[in-house]
Design a protein around this motif. Structure first.
Motif, PDB file in Angstrom:
ATOM      1  N   ILE A  67       0.187  70.051 -33.406  1.00 46.29           N
ATOM      2  CA  ILE A  67       1.305  69.707 -34.288  1.00 46.29           C
ATOM      3  C   ILE A  67       1.466  70.791 -35.351  1.00 46.29           C
ATOM      4  CG2 ILE A  67       0.965  67.220 -33.940  1.00 46.29           C
ATOM      5  CD1 ILE A  67      -0.268  67.134 -36.774  1.00 46.29           C
ATOM      6  N   SER A  68       2.616  70.776 -36.008  1.00 49.56           N
ATOM      7  CA  SER A  68       2.910  71.771 -37.038  1.00 49.56           C
ATOM      8  C   SER A  68       2.371  71.325 -38.398  1.00 49.56           C
ATOM      9  CB  SER A  68       4.420  71.996 -37.142  1.00 49.56           C
ATOM     10  OG  SER A  68       5.058  70.806 -37.613  1.00 49.56           O
TER      11      SER A  68
ATOM     12  N   ALA B 256       2.735  63.224 -42.336  1.00 51.52           N
ATOM     13  CA  ALA B 256       1.777  62.126 -42.147  1.00 51.52           C
ATOM     14  C   ALA B 256       1.092  61.772 -43.464  1.00 51.52           C
ATOM     15  CB  ALA B 256       0.742  62.512 -41.094  1.00 51.52           C
ATOM     16  N   CYS B 257       0.697  62.797 -44.218  1.00 50.58           N
ATOM     17  CA  CYS B 257       0.042  62.563 -45.508  1.00 50.58           C
ATOM     18  C   CYS B 257       1.007  61.923 -46.502  1.00 50.58           C
ATOM     19  CB  CYS B 257      -0.507  63.870 -46.078  1.00 50.58           C
ATOM     20  SG  CYS B 257      -1.820  64.614 -45.083  1.00 50.58           S
ATOM     21  N   PHE B 258       2.262  62.389 -46.523  1.00 51.44           N
ATOM     22  CA  PHE B 258       3.247  61.863 -47.462  1.00 51.44           C
ATOM     23  C   PHE B 258       3.603  60.411 -47.134  1.00 51.44           C
ATOM     24  CE2 PHE B 258       7.651  60.964 -48.668  1.00 51.44           C
ATOM     25  CZ  PHE B 258       7.584  61.201 -50.039  1.00 51.44           C
TER      26      PHE B 258
ATOM     27  N   LEU C 234      -1.481  62.535 -28.034  1.00 45.75           N
ATOM     28  CA  LEU C 234      -1.761  62.549 -29.469  1.00 45.75           C
ATOM     29  C   LEU C 234      -0.460  62.576 -30.267  1.00 45.75           C
ATOM     30  CD1 LEU C 234      -4.474  64.408 -31.426  1.00 45.75           C
ATOM     31  CD2 LEU C 234      -2.108  64.714 -32.136  1.00 45.75           C
ATOM     32  N   ARG C 235       0.477  63.434 -29.865  1.00 52.12           N
ATOM     33  CA  ARG C 235       1.755  63.534 -30.594  1.00 52.12           C
ATOM     34  C   ARG C 235       2.506  62.203 -30.570  1.00 52.12           C
ATOM     35  NH1 ARG C 235       2.506  68.219 -27.209  1.00 52.12           N
ATOM     36  NH2 ARG C 235       1.725  70.102 -28.234  1.00 52.12           N
ATOM     37  N   LEU C 236       2.601  61.586 -29.393  1.00 53.49           N
ATOM     38  CA  LEU C 236       3.332  60.326 -29.263  1.00 53.49           C
ATOM     39  C   LEU C 236       2.658  59.206 -30.056  1.00 53.49           C
ATOM     40  CD1 LEU C 236       4.264  60.413 -25.458  1.00 53.49           C
ATOM     41  CD2 LEU C 236       5.839  60.592 -27.397  1.00 53.49           C
TER      42      LEU C 236
ATOM     43  N   ALA D  40      -3.605  63.290 -37.375  1.00 59.06           N
ATOM     44  CA  ALA D  40      -2.751  64.447 -37.638  1.00 59.06           C
ATOM     45  C   ALA D  40      -3.584  65.685 -37.935  1.00 59.06           C
ATOM     46  CB  ALA D  40      -1.818  64.145 -38.816  1.00 59.06           C
ATOM     47  N   MET D  41      -4.672  65.526 -38.663  1.00 57.06           N
ATOM     48  CA  MET D  41      -5.519  66.682 -38.976  1.00 57.06           C
ATOM     49  C   MET D  41      -6.222  67.202 -37.725  1.00 57.06           C
ATOM     50  SD  MET D  41      -7.057  66.146 -42.765  1.00 57.06           S
ATOM     51  CE  MET D  41      -5.964  65.802 -44.153  1.00 57.06           C
ATOM     52  N   ILE D  42      -6.648  66.289 -36.862  1.00 54.95           N
ATOM     53  CA  ILE D  42      -7.242  66.714 -35.594  1.00 54.95           C
ATOM     54  C   ILE D  42      -6.199  67.451 -34.760  1.00 54.95           C
ATOM     55  CG2 ILE D  42      -8.198  65.879 -33.401  1.00 54.95           C
ATOM     56  CD1 ILE D  42      -9.442  63.556 -35.054  1.00 54.95           C
TER      57      ILE D  42
END
Length: 417
Positions: free
Chosen positions: A173-174, A181-183, A98-100, A164-166
């Motif tokens: 993730i932090s 991700a949102c920005f 997921l991170r990658l 990212a939210m998941i």
């Protein structure tokens, strides 16, 4: 006037009763709130907006019917059950994958946008138009010169923001990564000063937040209020005075209802010859055209009306052009049924496939006063992308004997009982 007031009161009371029943069954805010809030504003606002936006009673009747038939599938779909049950843990993603994947999507999206705008900048007249050149000239240049990479990744925040939210929900993730991700998603929208992608970004954050976190009804509407502000700010950058902004807002929001009357009355100004004259299957027509099986089919860009001067007819236009009022009702019912199903699947699985596609469905609802996103090829391309992403991040299997997952599942059932 008295008849029209009674007409509105009757339908609003009936729809209010339907919503009251549905809200007892569906305890999470989402598609019902977005559609009903928008449709209320459209129907009531258009009647107060004055000439040339005030629609005939027959047109309002069709729109009220569409609202009702959008709600009815939810009534049948949920029955006596509540929309949200215990989370299905088979969809828990692999943390490292997921991170990658998240990082790759964010970087590719950012690079594709920056490189594309840089390559177009030499053709933009910033001296004459300023930043608005990005919208006045950039949009046309993008249509002419965009690459496959741009089409696939430029606005893929609808995938990586829910991802990212998941990831944040599962503590993979932090908070900083989630914010980034949102920005980046917002940046890739405002870089060309186009409002529809900004609206899509806002709806994506609102929808994914409501699925992944405990969002109350009040907080849901607060998110809507704050997250649509970039759309308004972008509109104000066009350099219009207050009166011009007001008139543009009326045209932008209410023009489609009045324009739809020309479709309803059989006066839509399109006399072109087509190989396939069906407006509702644009995605099929697109594929047939790419395969060189047909030459001409109805464009997604509609013909202009003159009072008001607009080329948007709401999402009911295609179905009505093909099948009359029955097509409008069918369009509303299909959208309502898909929204109800995806809402349920997104909440019970938190699978990126359903969460991201739920964002797309809610965007389709949010933009329904202009067009029907469901008949376009974009939704099917998104579905293919999501299936690939899910295959990448999902573990081969989640052992049933995993005590931590089993404990969480039992705890959810216990809490709900």
């Amino acid at each position: 006037m008295a008849v029209q007031i009674g007409f509105n009161v009757f339908f609003l009371a009936f729809i209010g009763l339907l919503l009251f029943i549905l809200k007892k069954k569906i305890d999470k805010p989402g598609y019902l709130d977005i559609y009903s809030s928008l449709w209320f504003i459209l129907l009531i606002g258009s009647q107060w907006a004055g000439y040339p936006y005030s629609a005939n009673v027959s047109t309002l009747f069709v729109f009220y019917l569409a609202w009702i038939f959008f709600l009815l599938p939810s009534l049948f779909f949920y029955g006596q059950s509540n929309s949200v049950g215990p989370i299905i843990h088979n969809y828990v993603p692999n943390a490292n994958r997921l991170r990658l994947t998240l990082l790759a999507l964010m970087v590719i999206s950012l690079l594709v946008n920056v490189v594309t705008v840089y390559s177009l900048s030499g053709s933009l007249n910033f001296i004459k138009f300023g930043l608005v050149a990005l919208r006045l000239q950039g949009r046309k240049l993008l249509d002419e010169q965009s690459t496959i990479l741009y089409q696939l990744f430029a606005k893929c925040f609808i995938i990586y923001v829910p991802l990212a939210m998941i990831g944040y929900k599962y503590k993979y993730i932090s908070k900083l990564t989630l914010f980034s991700a949102c920005f980046i998603g917002l940046f890739t929208c405002i870089i060309t000063l186009t409002r529809a992608p900004i609206l899509s970004w806002a709806v994506t954050i609102i929808t994914a937040s409501s699925v992944c976190f405990n969002v109350t009804q009040r907080r849901f509407y607060t998110y809507i209020f704050f997250l649509i502000s970039p759309v308004i700010i972008t509109t104000m950058l066009f350099g219009m005075d207050n009166e011009e902004l007001l008139e543009m807002a009326k045209l932008y929001i209410f023009g489609g209802i009045k324009a739809y009357e020309t479709v309803l009355s059989g006066k839509y100004p399109d006399m072109s010859f087509y190989d396939v004259k069906l407006y509702s299957i644009d995605f099929i027509n697109y594929i047939l055209k790419k395969a060189s099986l047909i030459e001409r089919y109805p464009s997604l860009v509609r013909e202009y009306t003159y009072a008001p001067s607009t080329n948007v007819y709401t999402y009911l236009d295609a179905g009505t052009l093909d099948f009359g009022v029955a097509g409008a009702i069918l369009s509303a019912s299909i959208l309502g049924a898909i929204a109800a199903y995806i809402h349920h699947k997104a909440h019970v699985t938190r699978d990126v496939l359903y969460v991201s596609y739920y964002c797309f469905i809610n965007y389709t609802i949010a933009i329904s006063f202009m067009n029907n996103e469901l008949i376009r090829i974009n939704g099917f391309i998104l579905l293919a992308e999501l299936l690939i992403i899910r295959a990448i991040i999902k573990p081969a299997s989640v052992p049933f004997s995993d005590s931590s997952l089993l404990k969480k599942s039992l705890q959810v059932v216990y809490d709900r009982s």
